[in-house]
Design a protein around this motif. Structure first.
Motif, PDB file in Angstrom:
ATOM      1  N   GLY A  61       0.836  -1.195   0.000  1.00 30.95           N
ATOM      2  CA  GLY A  61       0.000   0.000   0.000  1.00 30.95           C
ATOM      3  C   GLY A  61       0.869   1.242   0.000  1.00 30.95           C
ATOM      4  O   GLY A  61       2.045   1.205  -0.367  1.00 30.95           O
ATOM      5  N   GLY A  62       0.291   2.347   0.440  1.00 26.19           N
ATOM      6  CA  GLY A  62       1.052   3.595   0.485  1.00 26.19           C
ATOM      7  C   GLY A  62       1.249   4.198  -0.890  1.00 26.19           C
ATOM      8  O   GLY A  62       0.406   4.079  -1.780  1.00 26.19           O
ATOM      9  N   THR A  63       2.415   4.813  -1.082  1.00 26.45           N
ATOM     10  CA  THR A  63       2.732   5.484  -2.348  1.00 26.45           C
ATOM     11  C   THR A  63       3.997   4.889  -2.943  1.00 26.45           C
ATOM     12  O   THR A  63       4.722   4.134  -2.282  1.00 26.45           O
ATOM     13  N   VAL A  64       4.280   5.275  -4.173  1.00 28.22           N
ATOM     14  CA  VAL A  64       5.465   4.746  -4.837  1.00 28.22           C
ATOM     15  C   VAL A  64       6.745   5.176  -4.115  1.00 28.22           C
ATOM     16  O   VAL A  64       7.741   4.443  -4.105  1.00 28.22           O
ATOM     17  N   ASP A  65       6.733   6.340  -3.482  1.00 29.39           N
ATOM     18  CA  ASP A  65       7.917   6.806  -2.775  1.00 29.39           C
ATOM     19  C   ASP A  65       7.948   6.360  -1.318  1.00 29.39           C
ATOM     20  O   ASP A  65       9.018   6.355  -0.695  1.00 29.39           O
ATOM     21  N   ALA A  66       6.802   5.991  -0.780  1.00 29.73           N
ATOM     22  CA  ALA A  66       6.730   5.534   0.607  1.00 29.73           C
ATOM     23  C   ALA A  66       5.771   4.340   0.698  1.00 29.73           C
ATOM     24  O   ALA A  66       4.682   4.440   1.266  1.00 29.73           O
ATOM     25  N   PRO A  67       6.171   3.214   0.117  1.00 30.84           N
ATOM     26  CA  PRO A  67       5.276   2.055   0.125  1.00 30.84           C
ATOM     27  C   PRO A  67       5.198   1.400   1.502  1.00 30.84           C
ATOM     28  O   PRO A  67       6.164   1.435   2.275  1.00 30.84           O
ATOM     29  N   THR A  68       4.050   0.824   1.789  1.00 32.42           N
ATOM     30  CA  THR A  68       3.896  -0.005   2.983  1.00 32.42           C
ATOM     31  C   THR A  68       3.876  -1.459   2.555  1.00 32.42           C
ATOM     32  O   THR A  68       3.359  -1.802   1.487  1.00 32.42           O
ATOM     33  N   ILE A  69       4.424  -2.316   3.383  1.00 36.12           N
ATOM     34  CA  ILE A  69       4.461  -3.758   3.114  1.00 36.12           C
ATOM     35  C   ILE A  69       3.819  -4.431   4.317  1.00 36.12           C
ATOM     36  O   ILE A  69       4.403  -4.462   5.402  1.00 36.12           O
ATOM     37  N   GLY A  70       2.614  -4.947   4.150  1.00 31.71           N
ATOM     38  CA  GLY A  70       1.911  -5.553   5.285  1.00 31.71           C
ATOM     39  C   GLY A  70       0.493  -5.924   4.960  1.00 31.71           C
ATOM     40  O   GLY A  70       0.248  -6.888   4.239  1.00 31.71           O
TER      41      GLY A  70
END
Length: 377
Positions: free
Chosen positions: A64-73
């Motif tokens: 999730g998140g954004t391309v520059d600050a993705p979340t992994i979960g």
């Protein structure tokens, strides 16, 4: 085991998190014994305990998140990304890889998929770690649009993560709650991840199922081989054979002819490669439906032993009734759902469970594996 994500209420996937592990294991044993009590299990062996943390060999993470600050979960109820990169039940190899993968997502400009707007590309990361610390990394994408950029920047990923043996792109164009699509694009020369358990090496292809907990899987297969060794069957079927864990272990226990049946073509290809590498000439694998295979066999083709390791729904009434009416003398049933196991046993009254054992494949959750050896009375 304590978990900051669980305590903060952001992830409740591990429903037993915080409960003493001894109590978790005792509760699973008690639950299994209650469900199988009507069938008179001859011997209950002590449950096989797992490590409380670091046990998952496969991490299936939503991006999730954004391309520059993705979340992994995971995603929250509103579809926003919750970052779980420090998840304690994932292996240390996973936790080391997640920050590298997050940086790679930004480098290759792979926009995370937004569920609400149905925009973006990267839906999931599926990362599997072998017992030798090698990784299989799969990018689950909405389309092939990012594949060229992943290829372009792949050398940088492999330089920072040299333990990555297999990298692929899985294409899942549909907007639905499934983990992966049918189309897989291999991006590395190596196409399989060797999974070395006991004295057997299995080759895992991207879309092949493998038990989640490596140490418990090794114990499960070793126990199965020990239980079967004294029976010395001359022939066996391994139905729902996956990548061949049971079949390959049984084949090394004696001279039985073993046939493995599995619906996944990828898993069958994995199993055949493992069989060839081990030079096990009396083992073969076929792609097909387990029930259809059994029902289509002539009476004289029924083996002395049938191994079943079905999904959570169990083997179902058709296969259970076939086994009940057959001349099969023993059934080794490994189940990830003791409730469906009990339903199947009720349909096979002539096959009595002579021994059983709980294997804690999923610590911190209510799930577990239970294996039973059934003998015809």
């Amino acid at each position: 085991m304590d978990c900051a994500y669980f305590d903060a209420g952001v992830c409740r996937s591990c429903s037993l998190m915080g409960d003493p592990y001894d109590a978790q294991l005792a509760g699973k044993q008690r639950h299994a014994e209650q469900l199988l009590a009507p069938f008179g299990v001859g011997t209950w062996h002590p449950p096989v305990a797992s490590g409380e943390r670091d046990y998952r060999n496969k991490a299936k993470m939503v991006v999730g998140g954004t391309v520059d600050a993705p979340t992994i979960g995971i995603l929250d109820a509103d579809g926003h990304g919750i970052d779980l990169q420090a998840c304690g039940i994932c292996s240390p190899g996973h936790r080391s890889a997640f920050p590298v993968l997050a940086r790679f997502i930004a480098l290759a400009r792979i926009a995370p998929y937004e569920v609400a707007s149905r925009r973006g590309e990267l839906k999931h990361l599926i990362v599997t770690e072998s017992p030798d610390g090698e990784l299989m990394i799969r990018f689950v994408l909405r389309s092939t649009e990012p594949v060229a950029r992943i290829r372009k920047h792949l050398p940088a990923l492999l330089a920072e993560l040299p333990q990555a043996r297999v990298v692929s792109a899985n294409i899942l164009p549909e907007h639905k709650a499934v983990l992966e699509g049918e189309h897989e694009i291999l991006l590395t020369e190596q196409q399989t991840l060797p999974m070395r358990l006991n004295d057997v090496t299995m080759h895992l292809r991207p879309q092949s199922f493998f038990q989640t907990n490596t140490a418990i899987a090794a114990a499960l297969y070793a126990e199965a081989r020990d239980w079967i060794r004294d029976l010395a069957p001359d022939s066996a079927w391994d139905l729902y054979s996956g990548v061949g864990g049971f079949a390959l272990h049984l084949a090394t226990a004696g001279g039985a002819r073993v046939t493995g049946i599995e619906t996944s073509v990828e898993a069958v290809a994995s199993a055949e490669l493992s069989r060839s590498d081990a030079a096990l000439e009396r083992v073969r694998f076929e792609a097909g439906d387990a029930t259809a295979f059994a029902l289509g066999a002539a009476p004289h083709e029924a083996p002395a032993l049938v191994v079943v390791n079905p999904p959570r729904r169990g083997i179902g009434p058709e296969l259970a009734h076939w086994l009940e009416a057959s001349d099969v003398s023993h059934v080794l049933y490994s189940s990830c759902n003791a409730a469906s196991l009990a339903r199947d046993l009720a349909a096979m009254p002539s096959l009595r469970p002579v021994r059983a054992r709980v294997f804690d494949m999923f610590p911190q959750t209510t799930h577990f594996e239970v294996m039973t050896l059934l003998a015809r009375t």
